[in-house]
Write an enzyme that holds these catalytic residues in place. Structure first.
Site, mmCIF file in Angstrom:
data_model
loop_
_atom_site.group_PDB
_atom_site.id
_atom_site.type_symbol
_atom_site.label_atom_id
_atom_site.label_comp_id
_atom_site.label_asym_id
_atom_site.label_seq_id
_atom_site.Cartn_x
_atom_site.Cartn_y
_atom_site.Cartn_z
ATOM 1 N N ASP A 1 -5.950 10.690 4.810
ATOM 2 C CA ASP A 1 -4.602 10.644 5.311
ATOM 3 C C ASP A 1 -4.382 11.906 6.366
ATOM 4 O O ASP A 1 -3.653 12.835 5.948
ATOM 5 C CB ASP A 1 -3.520 10.715 4.297
ATOM 6 C CG ASP A 1 -2.291 9.996 4.596
ATOM 7 O OD1 ASP A 1 -2.125 9.742 5.957
ATOM 8 O OD2 ASP A 1 -1.267 9.926 3.819
ATOM 9 N N GLU B 1 -15.546 4.140 2.480
ATOM 10 C CA GLU B 1 -15.368 5.542 2.691
ATOM 11 C C GLU B 1 -13.540 5.650 2.144
ATOM 12 O O GLU B 1 -12.961 4.756 2.214
ATOM 13 C CB GLU B 1 -15.031 5.980 4.191
ATOM 14 C CG GLU B 1 -16.722 6.015 4.860
ATOM 15 C CD GLU B 1 -16.550 5.493 6.318
ATOM 16 O OE1 GLU B 1 -15.635 6.435 6.909
ATOM 17 O OE2 GLU B 1 -17.007 5.069 6.845
ATOM 18 N N TYR C 1 -15.802 9.644 10.939
ATOM 19 C CA TYR C 1 -16.034 8.496 10.544
ATOM 20 C C TYR C 1 -16.592 7.429 11.289
ATOM 21 O O TYR C 1 -16.785 6.455 10.911
ATOM 22 C CB TYR C 1 -14.864 7.824 9.642
ATOM 23 C CG TYR C 1 -13.760 7.994 10.500
ATOM 24 C CD1 TYR C 1 -13.459 7.284 11.612
ATOM 25 C CD2 TYR C 1 -12.336 8.774 9.976
ATOM 26 C CE1 TYR C 1 -12.140 7.446 12.295
ATOM 27 C CE2 TYR C 1 -11.345 8.657 10.859
ATOM 28 C CZ TYR C 1 -11.351 7.839 11.916
ATOM 29 O OH TYR C 1 -10.138 7.966 12.727
ATOM 30 N N CYS D 1 31.226 12.570 -24.996
ATOM 31 C CA CYS D 1 31.820 13.087 -26.078
ATOM 32 C C CYS D 1 33.178 13.801 -25.722
ATOM 33 O O CYS D 1 33.997 14.235 -26.554
ATOM 34 C CB CYS D 1 31.123 13.967 -27.273
ATOM 35 S SG CYS D 1 30.748 15.575 -26.598
ATOM 36 N N CYS E 1 32.200 16.117 -20.848
ATOM 37 C CA CYS E 1 31.007 15.442 -21.116
ATOM 38 C C CYS E 1 31.322 14.035 -21.109
ATOM 39 O O CYS E 1 32.268 13.528 -21.866
ATOM 40 C CB CYS E 1 30.587 15.690 -22.625
ATOM 41 S SG CYS E 1 29.087 14.565 -23.247
ATOM 42 N N CYS F 1 26.947 20.349 -21.908
ATOM 43 C CA CYS F 1 27.930 19.767 -22.703
ATOM 44 C C CYS F 1 28.196 20.724 -24.041
ATOM 45 O O CYS F 1 27.282 21.124 -24.508
ATOM 46 C CB CYS F 1 27.648 18.365 -23.208
ATOM 47 S SG CYS F 1 28.390 17.870 -24.622
ATOM 48 N N LYS G 1 -9.890 6.566 2.652
ATOM 49 C CA LYS G 1 -8.931 6.497 3.881
ATOM 50 C C LYS G 1 -8.219 8.028 4.048
ATOM 51 O O LYS G 1 -7.466 7.981 3.387
ATOM 52 C CB LYS G 1 -8.130 5.276 4.100
ATOM 53 C CG LYS G 1 -7.348 5.468 5.354
ATOM 54 C CD LYS G 1 -6.517 4.015 5.226
ATOM 55 C CE LYS G 1 -5.973 3.754 6.848
ATOM 56 N NZ LYS G 1 -4.990 4.790 7.115
ATOM 57 N N CYS H 1 28.241 15.738 -30.220
ATOM 58 C CA CYS H 1 28.034 14.793 -29.190
ATOM 59 C C CYS H 1 26.833 13.698 -29.505
ATOM 60 O O CYS H 1 25.896 14.181 -29.783
ATOM 61 C CB CYS H 1 27.807 15.663 -27.780
ATOM 62 S SG CYS H 1 27.211 14.506 -26.474
HETATM 63 S S1 IVH Z 1 -12.277 3.800 10.906
HETATM 64 C C1 IVH Z 1 -12.449 1.161 14.325
HETATM 65 N N1 IVH Z 1 -12.509 5.520 8.727
HETATM 66 O O1 IVH Z 1 -7.105 5.225 9.513
HETATM 67 C C2 IVH Z 1 -12.358 1.712 13.023
HETATM 68 N N2 IVH Z 1 -10.507 5.238 9.880
HETATM 69 O O2 IVH Z 1 -5.496 2.882 10.489
HETATM 70 C C3 IVH Z 1 -11.093 2.834 13.220
HETATM 71 N N3 IVH Z 1 -8.500 6.667 9.056
HETATM 72 O O3 IVH Z 1 -6.615 5.705 13.142
HETATM 73 C C4 IVH Z 1 -10.840 3.948 12.397
HETATM 74 N N4 IVH Z 1 -9.725 7.615 7.235
HETATM 75 O O4 IVH Z 1 -6.999 7.662 11.585
HETATM 76 C C5 IVH Z 1 -11.620 5.048 9.709
HETATM 77 N N5 IVH Z 1 -12.871 6.641 6.948
HETATM 78 C C6 IVH Z 1 -11.867 6.158 7.939
HETATM 79 C C7 IVH Z 1 -10.722 6.517 8.098
HETATM 80 C C8 IVH Z 1 -9.876 6.195 8.863
HETATM 81 C C9 IVH Z 1 -8.561 7.463 7.832
HETATM 82 C C10 IVH Z 1 -7.530 6.645 9.756
HETATM 83 C C11 IVH Z 1 -7.859 6.481 11.303
HETATM 84 C C12 IVH Z 1 -7.371 5.060 12.024
HETATM 85 C C13 IVH Z 1 -6.369 4.753 10.926
HETATM 86 C C14 IVH Z 1 -6.370 3.355 11.234
#
Ligand code: IVH
Length: 675
Positions: free
Chosen positions: A117, A113, A225, A411, A408, A426, A115, A432
């Site tokens: 933010d 998946e 997730y 120059c 400048c 300049c 990650k 220049c």
């Molecule tokens: S799994 C035991 N899946 O990343 C598993 N976390 O550094 C726990 N996060 O606190 C998390 N996308 O906030 C998981 N697809 C994803 C995620 C994810 C973002 C974040 C989450 C967690 C942090 C872990």
């Protein structure tokens, strides 16, 4: 029909429409119809207040602001993830798993998946009804944000479908999509408020509101997730299947979920998502891999605060702190004197950055950046590195603020700042050396005269040795002269003289662009060439006549007449054409309004693998189209390559025709364009 039944049916309809809209991304009714049903339900509920239940779609925002958040102890701790930063870390992770499981299988199945933010959240459902939302906090104790999570449309107040456990804790990430973040920040700035640094901070700030109405006004989304507590029922025995179950129960599932085999599968997923990253409508900072089989997860267990069965493969950080060693001034092609931060080299966004432009003195003042400061540097995607802010706590004592130079640095001519301009310039013009070098680099560049082998360093050397003063001088360079230069042999000198000579045969738009007239980019140069068909007419044109060209406004028109009124520019042009022999084929005067795509707006998105963006754009311009950066109701066609995301989706929503790269190429060929 009884009022109770009417209310129940309206709620079911609204929940179904919500599900189609937010989870399936497939709206089933127009917004107006949804609003009508919603108003109907509201009316019935206000006439019959005893029938209002907290899971009604009308009850997302309610109640008074809180005075503080109460604490919640997680029944199962919310863990974090270990990080991997490269393929080696990933192999070790995989090896540890195989060793610990003592399995004969060579390939573990992983669920992958992105990650996201944002902010981790825990949502508790009892009998299918959302009863509590909490932040992760320190993993054991978080804050009760129930009222705030209820305002987020992608979080179901009531689970749909059947088969969910009696008590079910769903975990996921709350995040703010990029587009919503931009709009929110624009709105904040317009109202004189402070902007958020990034979508993650904006999401965190929006959840930390005591008044749920504020949260409701913020563009937040949630993607699930994992699950936590499961009681009075069961969930599937594979992670991927659980996520698909959650989707049926009403949660948004990230469309990039995939199950792969072994570490090779993980690494290829990482590559694919990396290339999609910039086109995704939300920010991600890596990808997450989880052992897909829950029985194996259980066998592997946890170490301190992280599971052994999962890892986050992070992208290189996009923000880092480093030291400003000095602030210097650079002189550009048009004389702009630009402040530049010289940095202690820092690895950020996948490259080592040692300089960052500060753009102009307004920006220097806004940041209040000084030599000796520690600063946050950001480099996202292909964007040039930026100084985001100064870390004031780390400022040493005796720093001084930066002032614009009066003369400048190259120059020594006076530096001036016009009243309505942000930049200082300049006044040395082509006297220049810095401006001469930049003008020559521009002249030789790929989109201008495209002189192979004449790089920036070589141009600087030639100007410093006074072997070259202006573009016309290029055509007088001799093999013997060049061969004597550092790192140049007779062969490469000969090649260069050849390349310079080949560039004499060119095209009018390229030549106009190569002159480096302020604000005359490729598109304007092309428009000028098509409109006037020959150079003499452009040189003679008045501002009014220039304004007739589709791409030219009053400022550009002024820059053009001013350029051609300067004697030294006319001398160089004459030397280029008459002495050096630069020439081009005559072109027909074209009324751009008669071209096939005149008045049409096209958008390019995703990766164009066969021809590249810039060629695609040029072909469209030559057919008279405008090429825009975003899709709107005014867009006529979208060309989408692999990795196209939000723009393609928007085009579909607006019913705008799209084509892939092959169809686009076929279309161009039909118009007689050679690819
Ligand atoms: S799994 C035991 N899946 O990343 C598993 N976390 O550094 C726990 N996060 O606190 C998390 N996308 O906030 C998981 N697809 C994803 C995620 C994810 C973002 C974040 C989450 C967690 C942090 C872990």
């Amino acid at each position: 029909m009884s009022i109770e039944l009417q209310i129940q049916q309206l709620r079911e309809q609204l929940n179904r429409h919500n599900y189609n809209y937010y989870v399936l991304d497939d709206p089933s009714v127009p917004d107006a119809e949804y609003d009508r049903l919603f108003q109907q339900l509201k009316l019935l509920e206000s006439d019959n207040p005893t029938l209002i239940t907290p899971d009604s779609p009308t009850q997302r925002v309610g109640g008074k602001p809180l005075s503080s958040f109460s604490q919640i102890t997680h029944e199962l701790p919310m863990l974090s993830l270990d990080n991997a930063f490269n393929a080696e870390d990933m192999s070790e992770f995989n090896r540890r798993i195989i060793d610990r499981l003592k399995t004969n299988e060579s390939e573990i199945e992983y669920a992958c998946e992105p990650k996201l933010d944002g902010i981790a959240v825990s949502l508790l459902y009892e009998d299918g009804v959302l009863v509590r939302g909490a932040t992760r906090g320190d993993g054991s104790v978080g804050e009760d944000i129930t009222l705030n999570v209820r305002t987020i449309s992608t979080i179901p107040l009531k689970l749909s479908d059947k088969g969910y456990p009696k008590r079910l804790e769903v975990r996921g990430e709350i995040y703010m999509p990029k587009a919503g973040f931009e709009t929110l920040n624009k709105r904040a700035l317009a109202q004189g408020e402070k902007a958020f640094v990034n979508p993650r901070n904006a999401a965190a700030g929006s959840l930390r509101q005591l008044d749920p109405k504020v949260t409701a006004s913020r563009p937040l989304e949630m993607c699930s997730y994992s699950v936590g507590v499961v009681e009075g029922g069961t969930v599937a025995d594979k992670h991927g299947d659980i996520l698909r179950q959650l989707k049926r129960w009403g949660f948004k599932l990230n469309p990039l979920l995939e199950e792969v085999s072994g570490v090779e599968g993980c690494l290829s997923y990482y590559e694919r998502v990396t290339s999609l990253r910039d086109t995704l409508p939300y920010e991600i900072d890596g990808v997450v891999f989880k052992v897909n089989d829950l029985a194996l997860q259980k066998q592997l267990g946890f170490v301190s605060r992280a599971p052994r069965w999962a890892i986050a493969h992070k992208f290189p950080a996009q923000e880092e702190i480093t030291l400003v060693k000095a602030i210097e001034f650079q002189v550009g092609r048009t004389g702009a004197v630009t402040p530049v931060a010289r940095l202690e080299p820092v690895f950020v966004g996948g490259v080592t950055v040692s300089n960052a432009t500060l753009h102009n003195m307004d920006e220097v003042a806004r940041l209040d950046v000084r030599a000796g400061d520690s600063v946050i540097i950001r480099r996202a995607g292909d964007v040039i590195p930026q100084v985001v802010s100064v870390v004031l706590e780390r400022r040493p004592k005796d720093t001084v603020s930066v002032e614009m130079l009066s003369h400048c640095p190259v120059c020594d001519s006076k530096v001036e700042r016009l009243e309505d301009e942000a930049v200082s310039r300049c006044t040395g013009g082509l006297y220049c050396a810095a401006q001469r070098k930049e003008a020559l680099k521009h002249y030789a560049s790929r989109k201008a005269m495209d002189i192979d082998g004449l790089g920036d360093k070589l141009i600087e050397m030639l100007v410093d040795l006074d072997l070259l003063r202006d573009p016309a001088g290029l055509y007088q360079l001799k093999v013997e002269q060049l061969a004597k230069l550092e790192r140049m042999g007779p062969k490469s000198a000969e090649n260069l003289v050849n390349a310079i000579s080949i560039s004499k045969k060119t095209l009018l738009p390229r030549f106009i662009y190569a002159l480096g007239i302020r604000e005359v980019g490729e598109a304007t140069a092309r428009a000028l060439a098509m409109h006037f068909a020959d150079l003499e007419s452009i040189m003679k044109a008045t501002e009014e006549e220039l304004l007739e060209v589709s791409d030219v406004g009053p400022i550009v028109a002024k820059h053009i007449t001013s350029f051609f009124s300067q004697a030294h520019n006319l001398d160089v042009i004459s030397a280029l054409i008459h002495d050096a022999g630069v020439h081009w084929e005559r072109i027909e005067q074209t009324d751009v309004t008669e071209l096939l795509l005149a008045g049409k707006t096209w958008v390019l998105t995703g990766k164009l693998e066969l021809m590249g963006r810039s060629d695609a754009k040029n072909h469209l311009l030559s057919l008279g189209a405008k090429v825009a950066g975003s899709v709107s109701a005014k867009t006529d066609c979208v060309v989408a390559g692999p990795g196209a995301g939000a723009k393609l989706k928007k085009a579909a929503e607006l019913n705008i025709p799209t084509m892939d790269e092959n169809q686009f190429i076929a279309f161009l060929q039909e118009q007689g364009i050679e690819i």
